[in-house]
Design a protein around this motif. Sequence first.
Motif, PDB file in Angstrom:
ATOM      1  N   TYR A 170      -0.779   0.751  24.210  1.00  0.00           N
ATOM      2  CA  TYR A 170      -1.468   0.052  23.108  1.00  0.00           C
ATOM      3  C   TYR A 170      -2.128   0.428  22.130  1.00  0.00           C
ATOM      4  O   TYR A 170      -2.123  -0.010  20.891  1.00  0.00           O
ATOM      5  CB  TYR A 170      -2.441  -0.913  24.058  1.00  0.00           C
ATOM      6  N   LEU A 171      -2.803   1.526  22.391  1.00  0.00           N
ATOM      7  CA  LEU A 171      -3.544   2.187  21.066  1.00  0.00           C
ATOM      8  C   LEU A 171      -2.703   3.116  20.343  1.00  0.00           C
ATOM      9  O   LEU A 171      -2.607   2.958  19.189  1.00  0.00           O
ATOM     10  CB  LEU A 171      -4.657   3.119  21.710  1.00  0.00           C
TER      11      LEU A 171
ATOM     12  N   ILE B 151      -2.273   2.135  16.467  1.00  0.00           N
ATOM     13  CA  ILE B 151      -2.311   3.359  15.238  1.00  0.00           C
ATOM     14  C   ILE B 151      -0.890   3.353  14.598  1.00  0.00           C
ATOM     15  O   ILE B 151      -1.202   3.483  13.437  1.00  0.00           O
ATOM     16  CB  ILE B 151      -2.671   4.745  16.102  1.00  0.00           C
ATOM     17  N   ASP B 152       0.069   3.237  15.221  1.00  0.00           N
ATOM     18  CA  ASP B 152       1.269   3.068  14.358  1.00  0.00           C
ATOM     19  C   ASP B 152       1.521   2.029  13.373  1.00  0.00           C
ATOM     20  O   ASP B 152       1.504   2.196  12.302  1.00  0.00           O
ATOM     21  CB  ASP B 152       2.388   2.799  15.419  1.00  0.00           C
TER      22      ASP B 152
ATOM     23  N   MET C   2      -1.291   0.587  11.970  1.00  0.00           N
ATOM     24  CA  MET C   2      -2.199   0.862  10.807  1.00  0.00           C
ATOM     25  C   MET C   2      -1.705   1.884   9.963  1.00  0.00           C
ATOM     26  O   MET C   2      -1.924   1.581   8.659  1.00  0.00           O
ATOM     27  CB  MET C   2      -3.556   1.385  11.538  1.00  0.00           C
ATOM     28  N   GLU C   3      -0.795   3.010  10.409  1.00  0.00           N
ATOM     29  CA  GLU C   3      -0.175   3.691   9.409  1.00  0.00           C
ATOM     30  C   GLU C   3       0.840   3.174   8.693  1.00  0.00           C
ATOM     31  O   GLU C   3       0.842   3.323   7.694  1.00  0.00           O
ATOM     32  CB  GLU C   3       0.385   4.826  10.500  1.00  0.00           C
ATOM     33  N   ARG C   4       1.402   2.283   9.250  1.00  0.00           N
ATOM     34  CA  ARG C   4       2.699   1.386   8.558  1.00  0.00           C
ATOM     35  C   ARG C   4       1.755   0.460   7.368  1.00  0.00           C
ATOM     36  O   ARG C   4       2.387   0.535   6.214  1.00  0.00           O
ATOM     37  CB  ARG C   4       3.456   0.447   9.369  1.00  0.00           C
ATOM     38  N   ARG C   5       0.760  -0.002   7.562  1.00  0.00           N
ATOM     39  CA  ARG C   5       0.144  -0.763   6.756  1.00  0.00           C
ATOM     40  C   ARG C   5      -0.575   0.131   5.673  1.00  0.00           C
ATOM     41  O   ARG C   5      -0.625  -0.368   4.177  1.00  0.00           O
ATOM     42  CB  ARG C   5      -1.058  -1.587   7.253  1.00  0.00           C
ATOM     43  N   SER C   6      -1.068   1.246   5.836  1.00  0.00           N
ATOM     44  CA  SER C   6      -1.606   2.132   4.837  1.00  0.00           C
ATOM     45  C   SER C   6      -0.569   2.766   3.860  1.00  0.00           C
ATOM     46  O   SER C   6      -0.954   3.351   3.032  1.00  0.00           O
ATOM     47  CB  SER C   6      -2.492   3.288   5.465  1.00  0.00           C
TER      48      SER C   6
END
Length: 89
Positions: free
Chosen positions: A76-77, A81-82, A84-88
């Motif tokens: 899940y974490l 994280i994956d 969040m990285e795509r959004r940034s």
Amino acid sequence: MMKNGNSNDMGQNVESPEVYAAKLSFIGSTLSTLGDGLQAIAAGIALQELEKASDTEQDSPNVLNQLEDMQQQIDYLASKIDRMERRSR
């Protein structure tokens, strides 16, 4: 040289066969008792080890469940994280 009723001319004490047999019996009984004591100690140690192994086996399903839960949390974490990285990017 004075003679004593319990010793011969050479100063050696000669035991009767009955006394010798009684002494051997006593020594044998003592060794047997020590052996029984060692056997009891060994049995106690073996029992403790079996109890530990039994406790470990009973805990195994619980440990497996905990590991599965932890793996789900990690997955899940990792996905979070994956994302969040795509959004940034």
